[in-house]
Design an enzyme around this catalytic site. Structure first.
Site, PDB file in Angstrom:
ATOM      1  N   LEU A 180      50.913 -47.581 168.091  1.00  0.00           N
ATOM      2  CA  LEU A 180      51.446 -48.043 166.813  1.00  0.00           C
ATOM      3  C   LEU A 180      50.750 -47.230 165.734  1.00  0.00           C
ATOM      4  CD1 LEU A 180      51.531 -51.966 166.987  1.00  0.00           C
ATOM      5  CD2 LEU A 180      53.455 -50.398 167.181  1.00  0.00           C
ATOM      6  N   ASP A 181      51.448 -46.927 164.655  1.00  0.00           N
ATOM      7  CA  ASP A 181      50.808 -46.236 163.542  1.00  0.00           C
ATOM      8  C   ASP A 181      49.598 -47.033 163.082  1.00  0.00           C
ATOM      9  OD1 ASP A 181      52.825 -44.434 163.724  1.00  0.00           O
ATOM     10  OD2 ASP A 181      53.801 -44.955 161.828  1.00  0.00           O
ATOM     11  N   LYS A 182      48.581 -46.336 162.588  1.00  0.00           N
ATOM     12  CA  LYS A 182      47.353 -47.038 162.208  1.00  0.00           C
ATOM     13  C   LYS A 182      47.593 -48.046 161.087  1.00  0.00           C
ATOM     14  CE  LYS A 182      45.604 -43.631 158.862  1.00  0.00           C
ATOM     15  NZ  LYS A 182      44.497 -42.698 158.548  1.00  0.00           N
ATOM     16  N   THR A 184      50.210 -49.902 160.810  1.00  0.00           N
ATOM     17  CA  THR A 184      51.103 -50.945 161.307  1.00  0.00           C
ATOM     18  C   THR A 184      50.343 -51.964 162.141  1.00  0.00           C
ATOM     19  OG1 THR A 184      52.921 -49.346 161.395  1.00  0.00           O
ATOM     20  CG2 THR A 184      53.191 -51.381 162.647  1.00  0.00           C
TER      21      THR A 184
END
Length: 260
Positions: A180-182, A184
C-alpha cells in the site's frame, strides 16, 4: 541505494530475462536485525523518529557498469545525490571498492563490490498502533496506519511496517506479498512461510485479488465520474503510485456513497 548495529548489505542477484543475464539489487541485513527494540526510536508529539545510526550499503558491480568509472557510475545510477557528493565520498574513503579506497576515476571491470558507509537519518512516521486484524498459522493481517511504508525503501528502514510489526506485535520473519502507498491506511497481508507467499503473489499476479479503497471527501464530488483508466506507475523510492502516461494499464472503478 537503500544490521545488528545498523549494518546491512545490498547483494547483486543474477536474474535471467529475455536471454540476458541482468542483475537485480535487493537489500538484506547482514545480521537480519532480528532484535528490533524500542531503543532504536524516539517518540515525540505523535511522531516516531529513528535515532540516527551507522549503516553500510553494499552493491556488486552490475554488467552495465563495466568500463565506466566508479564516479560516473554512482553519479548516474544514484542521481539523488550530485556528482560532487559522490566524488567526496570516494576520495574520503567512505565509498570503498573491494574494501579499499580508490580514486574517482577508477574503472570498473565487473569483479568489484562497493560499500558505502553513512550515518543514516530516517524520515519520521506517525506513532500509531499496528492493529492485528487476523492471524493463523499461514497469514497475518494488520491495519497499516498512514505515513508508514510497507517495507524498507528510500529514507525508511526501521520505520517501515515490517520492522514496526516486529516491534509492536513481536512477530518476525514475515513476508510481504503486496504493498500500500505509505500515505494510505488499510489492510496489509503478510505470509508466514515462503510457500504461502508464493501462492498469494501468484493470485495477485493473476488478478484473482482485488483491492477496495475508501476515501472521505468534502465538497461536490463529480457524481458522473464512475471510473478512471489512467495508466499508473509505482515509485519504489517514495512508495507511492502516480498517474503516468508511460505506466501500466489500470482501471479504477468508483462507487459513490452520499452521507450527511
Amino acid at each position: 541505494m537503500n544490521g545488528h548495529q545498523g549494518t546491512a548489505e545490498t547483494i547483486g542477484q543474477k536474474r535471467s530475462r529475455s536471454g540476458d543475464q541482468r542483475f537485480q539489487r535487493y537489500v538484506k541485513s547482514s545480521q537480519e536485525e532480528k532484535d528490533v527494540c524500542e531503543d532504536w526510536y524516539h517518540v515525540q508529539d505523535g511522531f516516531r523518529y529513528v535515532i540516527p545510526y551507522v549503516f553500510a550499503f553494499r552493491v556488486n558491480c552490475k554488467r552495465r557498469w563495466i568500463g565506466r568509472s566508479i564516479l560516473d557510475t554512482f553519479s548516474r545510477e544514484f542521481h539523488y545525490k550530485p556528482e560532487r557528493y559522490w566524488s567526496k565520498e570516494i576520495s574520503s574513503g567512505r565509498l570503498l571498492c573491494r574494501d579499499e579506497k580508490v580514486e574517482p576515476g577508477y574503472i570498473l571491470d565487473g569483479s568489484e563490490w562497493m560499500i558505502h558507509w553513512i550515518h543514516r537519518h530516517e524520515s519520521a512516521v506517525l506513532d500509531r498502533e499496528i492493529d492485528k486484524v487476523y492471524e493463523d498459522d499461514s497469514l497475518l493481517v494488520v491495519s497499516k496506519p498512514p505515513s508508514i511504508p510497507v517495507h524498507p525503501c528510500g529514507s525508511y528502514r526501521r520505520n517501515a511496517l515490517t520492522y514496526l510489526t516486529s516491534l509492536k506485535l513481536g512477530l518476525s520473519g514475515l513476508r510481504t506479498v503486496h504493498r500500500l502507498d505509505k500515505h494510505t491506511s488499510g489492510l496489509v497481508i503478510f505470509a508466514k512461510t515462503k510457500e504461502v507467499a508464493t501462492r498469494l503473489c501468484k493470485q495477485i499476479e493473476e488478478r484473482r485479488v482485488t483491492k477496495t479503497y475508501v476515501a472521505l471527501v468534502s465538497g461536490h464530488f463529480p457524481m458522473s465520474l464512475k471510473s478512471c483508466e489512467d495508466k499508473l506507475s509505482f515509485d519504489v523510492r517514495e512508495q507511492i503510485a502516480r498517474v503516468d502516461p508511460h505506466g501500466k494499464d489500470a482501471v479504477t472503478v468508483r462507487q459513490i456513497s452520499v452521507t450527511a
